[in-house]
Every structure is written in structure tokens, then in C-alpha cells.
Design a protein around this motif. Structure first.
Motif, PDB file in Angstrom:
ATOM      1  N   PHE A   1      -9.692 -30.226  21.988  1.00  0.00           N
ATOM      2  CA  PHE A   1     -10.457 -30.354  20.746  1.00  0.00           C
ATOM      3  C   PHE A   1      -9.849 -29.508  19.621  1.00  0.00           C
ATOM      4  CE2 PHE A   1     -13.801 -32.090  23.433  1.00  0.00           C
ATOM      5  CZ  PHE A   1     -14.313 -33.067  22.613  1.00  0.00           C
ATOM      6  N   PHE A   2      -8.830 -28.712  19.950  1.00  0.00           N
ATOM      7  CA  PHE A   2      -8.228 -27.836  18.930  1.00  0.00           C
ATOM      8  C   PHE A   2      -6.754 -28.153  18.756  1.00  0.00           C
ATOM      9  CE2 PHE A   2     -11.752 -25.642  20.878  1.00  0.00           C
ATOM     10  CZ  PHE A   2     -12.501 -25.344  19.762  1.00  0.00           C
TER      11      PHE A   2
ATOM     12  N   LEU B   1      -8.251 -41.413  19.124  1.00  0.00           N
ATOM     13  CA  LEU B   1      -9.621 -40.897  19.192  1.00  0.00           C
ATOM     14  C   LEU B   1      -9.617 -39.384  19.417  1.00  0.00           C
ATOM     15  CD1 LEU B   1     -12.420 -42.351  19.192  1.00  0.00           C
ATOM     16  CD2 LEU B   1     -12.429 -42.053  21.631  1.00  0.00           C
TER      17      LEU B   1
ATOM     18  N   GLN C   1      -8.508 -37.666  16.240  1.00  0.00           N
ATOM     19  CA  GLN C   1      -9.600 -37.641  15.256  1.00  0.00           C
ATOM     20  C   GLN C   1     -10.611 -36.551  15.593  1.00  0.00           C
ATOM     21  OE1 GLN C   1     -12.588 -40.564  15.442  1.00  0.00           O
ATOM     22  NE2 GLN C   1     -12.513 -41.052  13.272  1.00  0.00           N
ATOM     23  N   ASN C   2     -10.979 -36.461  16.866  1.00  0.00           N
ATOM     24  CA  ASN C   2     -11.931 -35.433  17.292  1.00  0.00           C
ATOM     25  C   ASN C   2     -11.391 -34.046  16.999  1.00  0.00           C
ATOM     26  OD1 ASN C   2     -13.711 -37.289  18.203  1.00  0.00           O
ATOM     27  ND2 ASN C   2     -13.233 -37.065  20.358  1.00  0.00           N
TER      28      ASN C   2
ATOM     29  N   LYS D   1     -11.508 -33.363  13.241  1.00  0.00           N
ATOM     30  CA  LYS D   1     -12.884 -33.134  12.763  1.00  0.00           C
ATOM     31  C   LYS D   1     -13.370 -31.754  13.183  1.00  0.00           C
ATOM     32  CE  LYS D   1     -14.719 -37.610  11.811  1.00  0.00           C
ATOM     33  NZ  LYS D   1     -15.710 -38.628  12.055  1.00  0.00           N
ATOM     34  N   THR D   2     -13.041 -31.370  14.416  1.00  0.00           N
ATOM     35  CA  THR D   2     -13.423 -30.036  14.899  1.00  0.00           C
ATOM     36  C   THR D   2     -12.794 -28.949  14.043  1.00  0.00           C
ATOM     37  OG1 THR D   2     -13.476 -30.906  17.129  1.00  0.00           O
ATOM     38  CG2 THR D   2     -13.425 -28.544  16.927  1.00  0.00           C
TER      39      THR D   2
ATOM     40  N   HIS E   1     -14.362 -28.738  10.569  1.00  0.00           N
ATOM     41  CA  HIS E   1     -15.676 -28.090  10.612  1.00  0.00           C
ATOM     42  C   HIS E   1     -15.523 -26.574  10.722  1.00  0.00           C
ATOM     43  CE1 HIS E   1     -20.031 -28.231  11.442  1.00  0.00           C
ATOM     44  NE2 HIS E   1     -19.779 -27.112  12.115  1.00  0.00           N
ATOM     45  N   GLU E   2     -14.621 -26.148  11.609  1.00  0.00           N
ATOM     46  CA  GLU E   2     -14.431 -24.712  11.838  1.00  0.00           C
ATOM     47  C   GLU E   2     -13.856 -24.042  10.589  1.00  0.00           C
ATOM     48  OE1 GLU E   2     -15.523 -22.956  14.024  1.00  0.00           O
ATOM     49  OE2 GLU E   2     -14.406 -21.087  13.914  1.00  0.00           O
TER      50      GLU E   2
ATOM     51  N   TRP F   1     -17.261 -40.309  17.714  1.00  0.00           N
ATOM     52  CA  TRP F   1     -16.499 -39.068  17.531  1.00  0.00           C
ATOM     53  C   TRP F   1     -17.290 -37.914  18.125  1.00  0.00           C
ATOM     54  CZ3 TRP F   1     -19.622 -35.854  14.868  1.00  0.00           C
ATOM     55  CH2 TRP F   1     -20.526 -36.420  13.970  1.00  0.00           C
ATOM     56  N   MET F   2     -16.622 -36.811  18.379  1.00  0.00           N
ATOM     57  CA  MET F   2     -17.284 -35.599  18.893  1.00  0.00           C
ATOM     58  C   MET F   2     -16.635 -34.383  18.260  1.00  0.00           C
ATOM     59  SD  MET F   2     -17.982 -35.889  22.918  1.00  0.00           S
ATOM     60  CE  MET F   2     -19.442 -35.001  23.348  1.00  0.00           C
ATOM     61  N   LYS F   3     -17.475 -33.452  17.815  1.00  0.00           N
ATOM     62  CA  LYS F   3     -16.953 -32.204  17.254  1.00  0.00           C
ATOM     63  C   LYS F   3     -17.350 -31.065  18.163  1.00  0.00           C
ATOM     64  CE  LYS F   3     -17.577 -33.015  12.359  1.00  0.00           C
ATOM     65  NZ  LYS F   3     -18.485 -32.652  11.274  1.00  0.00           N
TER      66      LYS F   3
ATOM     67  N   VAL G   1     -18.204 -27.333  18.323  1.00  0.00           N
ATOM     68  CA  VAL G   1     -18.666 -26.457  17.253  1.00  0.00           C
ATOM     69  C   VAL G   1     -18.993 -25.076  17.789  1.00  0.00           C
ATOM     70  CG1 VAL G   1     -20.472 -26.205  15.521  1.00  0.00           C
ATOM     71  CG2 VAL G   1     -19.587 -28.435  16.018  1.00  0.00           C
TER      72      VAL G   1
ATOM     73  N   PHE H   1     -21.791 -29.290  20.830  1.00  0.00           N
ATOM     74  CA  PHE H   1     -21.073 -30.384  20.181  1.00  0.00           C
ATOM     75  C   PHE H   1     -21.926 -30.975  19.068  1.00  0.00           C
ATOM     76  CE2 PHE H   1     -18.995 -30.373  24.332  1.00  0.00           C
ATOM     77  CZ  PHE H   1     -17.670 -30.590  23.981  1.00  0.00           C
ATOM     78  N   HIS H   2     -21.260 -31.569  18.066  1.00  0.00           N
ATOM     79  CA  HIS H   2     -21.939 -32.446  17.118  1.00  0.00           C
ATOM     80  C   HIS H   2     -21.429 -33.859  17.381  1.00  0.00           C
ATOM     81  CE1 HIS H   2     -22.930 -29.209  13.888  1.00  0.00           C
ATOM     82  NE2 HIS H   2     -23.473 -28.952  15.056  1.00  0.00           N
TER      83      HIS H   2
ATOM     84  N   GLU I   1     -25.902 -34.306   3.208  1.00  0.00           N
ATOM     85  CA  GLU I   1     -24.840 -34.536   4.186  1.00  0.00           C
ATOM     86  C   GLU I   1     -25.381 -35.418   5.299  1.00  0.00           C
ATOM     87  OE1 GLU I   1     -23.462 -30.739   5.398  1.00  0.00           O
ATOM     88  OE2 GLU I   1     -22.349 -30.398   3.539  1.00  0.00           O
TER      89      GLU I   1
END
Lengths: 256, 153
Positions: free
Chosen positions: A50-51, A89, A92-93, A96-97, A100-101, B24-26, B28, B41-42, B89
Motif C-alpha cells: 500500500f506504500f 489496481l 491506484q491503491n 491514494k494511500t 491521503h498520508e 479502491w482501498m486506502k 490510513v 482502511f478507507h 468531500e
């Protein structure tokens, strides 16, 4: 790495002149050595996928390539596309992560257009899959397998695309659905009146636009003495330029 | 059947399968402290707990013990300026995923201190250079009173 070293060894060896083709090959390899003959898939890093890779942490700029084009994707096999989808995919994840961070930490997210690139290639991939799907369905069952849709007149008498969906019970028998979706008669006097007024409004808008364009053309002829009439006609195809040019509005402040 | 339109499921039919999931998955950083084997996760609103578990297990190869999720409202924000209209948002689903007890996850530090200091140093140097250049320009004709600094002798 193994292949590259082999190539270099081959190139160093002296060969008889009868093998001219082989020598040419070696010369080619000398010029353009095979950089990456063996390719391995990426490591499985579990949640660290995810990073971004740690070397990009805190970087001001991350250089990446362009998105996948449709014509490139059309050449690929379906299983390849299926694999590529998951790569995109995950990318993209990850993006997005990181975005956000970065937002949480008040840092500038480097190259945010990467997300757009991934999304564009995902859209292209889906379109290509859809094309194949339609082709397959038309071969097998004469109709496209797309979701059925219909052009209908809605409650205001306007044309609308109604996308159909599946139901457990047909709507003739479904009392509850009938209660929630009552049939609205759009042939009433009020709707007719509304449509007349709407038509009038649209016509007025069109007329105003035409008049505005005429005004602009007249202004051009009034300000500039020698204007290419054909070029003006090309720019304003809906206006009769010759007529406007001879009108009073288009007269400039000089002797004709 | 197009890839984004699925037939209604009737009991006894074969299981519906998604070939190109577009969820999608974030991952967090959680605001409250969590145990080392719990991750936040978001995810999009349409995703169910079952989907989240499947997604992580099949795509990321992570064993998941338990999933809990709640719907969250997107933040309301008033724009700056005279008009000050309100923007919202997007809503999202907050998922709390529990991994097996043996595993632990630590959130990485995405802006290491060394790099931050480096960039700050660069910025300071740049500012100093600019200030020096300006001073050089303003003091150009300080020995010749009455002559403006843009005039070169």
C-alpha cells in the motif's frame, strides 16, 4: 544479468569469416545489448504494497511513464489484461494511500497526475474488454450483451434514456413497485404548454446567438480595412458574411 | 453482459464472480492508538465486510481474522473569500481490519527527517542567495549619491 554477460563473451570471441550472419548478429548485440532478457514478477510485500518504495519517501519528484493506450491493450491477450488490471489496481491503491498520508502530514504529494494516468489506463482497459465482450456476444447471440436501454418521454414530455434493470417479479404483477412508481400522464395541457414555452426559449436563444455573431462580424469589418472574407466565413459558418459586410454596421471610419 | 452490470442473483444459480473489481482501498493512519495487529482502511461505501476480507486475502495475500466497518460522512468545508460556499468531500466507509495475533504492522514514516532537513536547508540557501542578489543590486550606486541603482556607470 546472466544473458548480458554471455553476449559480451560471444562478442569478444574471434570467429571465421564464413559466419558473416552470426558476426552481424554479434555486432548488433554489441550496439544494442539485451538489457533485460529475464523478467521476474514483483515481490509480495503484503500490507507494505500500500506504500511507495522507501527510496521515494520524501522525494520532490517521482518520474513515471505514460498511461496505457487502447491500441497497445488491444494486442494483449485477455489473461494478460486480467493480470494488468490487478497491477493497476494496486498502483491506484498505493497512490491514494500516499496522497491521503501526505495530506495528513501537510506535505506536497509528488506528481499527483500519476493517479490520473492509472485511472486513464484502467478506463482504456475496461473499454477494450467491453469491445471484446460485445464482439463475442454478437457472434454467439446476435445482440450486444450491453445493458438494455430505451428512449422514453419522461413526465415533462422530454426525451430521456431509461436504462433497464432486472426484477424478481414482472412489473405488471408487482403491486409494491406500481405503488412506488405511478404512471404519470405526460399528454396533459400543462405539459403541452411547457413544451411550447421551452421551444420558444430555445429558439430565442438560438436567434440571440446568431445576432451576436452577426454583430461580431460587422465589428471585424468596421475595425479592419482589408479582411480576408473567406477566413471570416470559415470562422462564422452560420452568418451570411457578404450581406453583413455591405450593411451599415460594418462601415468603418474611412473612405470606401 | 458488460463488465459492470451483473444479473440478479437467484437462489441455486452459480455464484456471481467479479473479474475486474473496481473497488479502491486506502490504508490510513488511525487517529486513535490501535493494537499492532489492527489496521484501518478507507474504502468505498458499496463495499461490504465480506468484500473487504476477500479483497485483502485474494489480491494482497494477507490473512484477515475479523473486519468491522462504519459509514463516515465526508468533511464539510467552507471556501475562503466573500462568497464562502460550502463544499463536501466524498463519503467513505471506515474499515477496521484485524490480522492474526502473531502479525504486526507499523505505519511507515513517509517523510524521513533527513530528507526534510535537506529540503529545508536548500530552501534557506535559495532565500539567502536571493537576498544577497537584491542587496547587491540596491547597493550598486551607494558610492555615487543621487544616482538610481538601476543606472550602471
Amino acid at each position: 544479468m546472466l544473458t548480458v554477460s554471455l553476449c559480451h563473451n560471444l562478442a569478444k570471441m574471434s570467429l571465421p569469416s564464413s559466419l558473416s550472419l552470426c558476426q552481424r548478429h554479434i555486432q548488433m548485440l554489441r550496439k544494442h545489448p539485451i538489457q533485460k532478457a529475464i523478467h521476474t514478477s514483483s515481490k509480495l510485500l503484503d500490507l507494505n504494497e500500500f506504500f511507495d518504495s522507501p527510496k521515494n519517501f520524501g522525494a520532490e519528484q517521482v518520474r513515471v511513464g505514460r498511461s496505457w493506450r487502447k491500441e497497445e491493450l488491444r494486442v494483449k491477450s485477455s489473461s494478460d489484461l486480467h493480470k494488468l488490471w490487478y497491477v493497476l489496481l494496486k498502483e491506484q491503491n498505493m497512490l491514494k494511500t500516499m496522497e491521503h498520508e501526505c495530506k495528513e502530514k501537510f506535505i506536497v504529494f509528488p506528481n499527483p497526475e500519476r493517479i490520473d494516468k492509472v485511472q486513464e489506463s484502467m478506463e482504456n482497459l475496461e473499454d477494450v474488454i467491453r469491445e471484446r465482450n460485445v464482439a463475442y456476444f454478437q457472434l454467439e447471440t446476435t445482440h450486444t450483451g450491453e445493458r438494455p436501454a430505451e428512449l422514453i418521454d419522461n413526465a415533462f414530455g422530454l426525451k430521456e434514456v431509461y436504462t433497464k434493470s432486472e426484477y424478481d417479479v414482472p412489473k405488471e404483477l408487482n403491486k409494491e413497485w406500481q405503488k412506488n412508481n405511478p404512471v404519470i400522464d405526460n399528454r396533459t395541457l400543462a405539459v403541452k404548454k411547457f413544451l411550447v414555452l421551452l421551444k420558444e426559449k430555445l429558439l430565442k436563444k438560438e436567434y440571440a446567438k446568431m445576432k451576436n455573431e452577426e454583430k461580431e462580424v460587422a465589428q471585424i469589418f468596421a475595425t479592419y480595412k482589408d479582411v480576408d472574407v473567406e477566413a471570416v466565413q470559415e470562422k462564422y459558418p452560420d452568418v451570411d458574411v457578404e450581406e453583413v459586410r455591405q450593411s451599415d454596421k460594418a462601415r468603418g471610419n474611412w473612405a470606401p | 453482459m458488460s463488465s459492470r452490470w451483473y444479473p440478479i442473483y437467484q437462489k441455486g444459480n452459480p455464484q456471481l464472480r467479479i473479474f475486474l473489481p473496481n473497488f479502491w482501498m486506502k490504508l490510513v493512519r488511525s487517529k486513535e492508538p490501535l493494537p499492532p495487529n489492527v489496521v484501518e482502511f478507507h474504502v468505498p461505501l458499496a463495499m461490504t465486510n465480506h468484500d473487504i476480507k476477500n479483497y485483502l486475502e485474494k489480491i494482497y495475500n494477507v490473512t484477515v481474522k475479523h473486519v468491522e466497518s462504519t459509514l463516515e460522512n465526508g468533511k464539510l468545508k467552507r471556501s475562503y473569500g466573500k462568497v464562502g460556499f460550502i463544499t463536501k468531500e466524498e463519503d467513505y466507509r471506515r474499515a477496521i481490519v484485524t490480522l492474526p495475533k502473531t502479525e504486526s504492522f507499523t505505519f511507515p514514516d513517509i517523510c524521513p527527517k533527513e530528507k526534510q532537513e535537506e529540503s529545508e536547508k536548500e530552501r534557506k540557501e535559495m532565500k539567502e542567495q536571493q537576498a544577497n542578489a537584491l542587496k547587491k543590486f540596491t547597493d550598486r550606486n551607494s558610492n555615487n549619491p543621487g544616482i538610481p541603482n538601476w543606472f550602471r556607470i
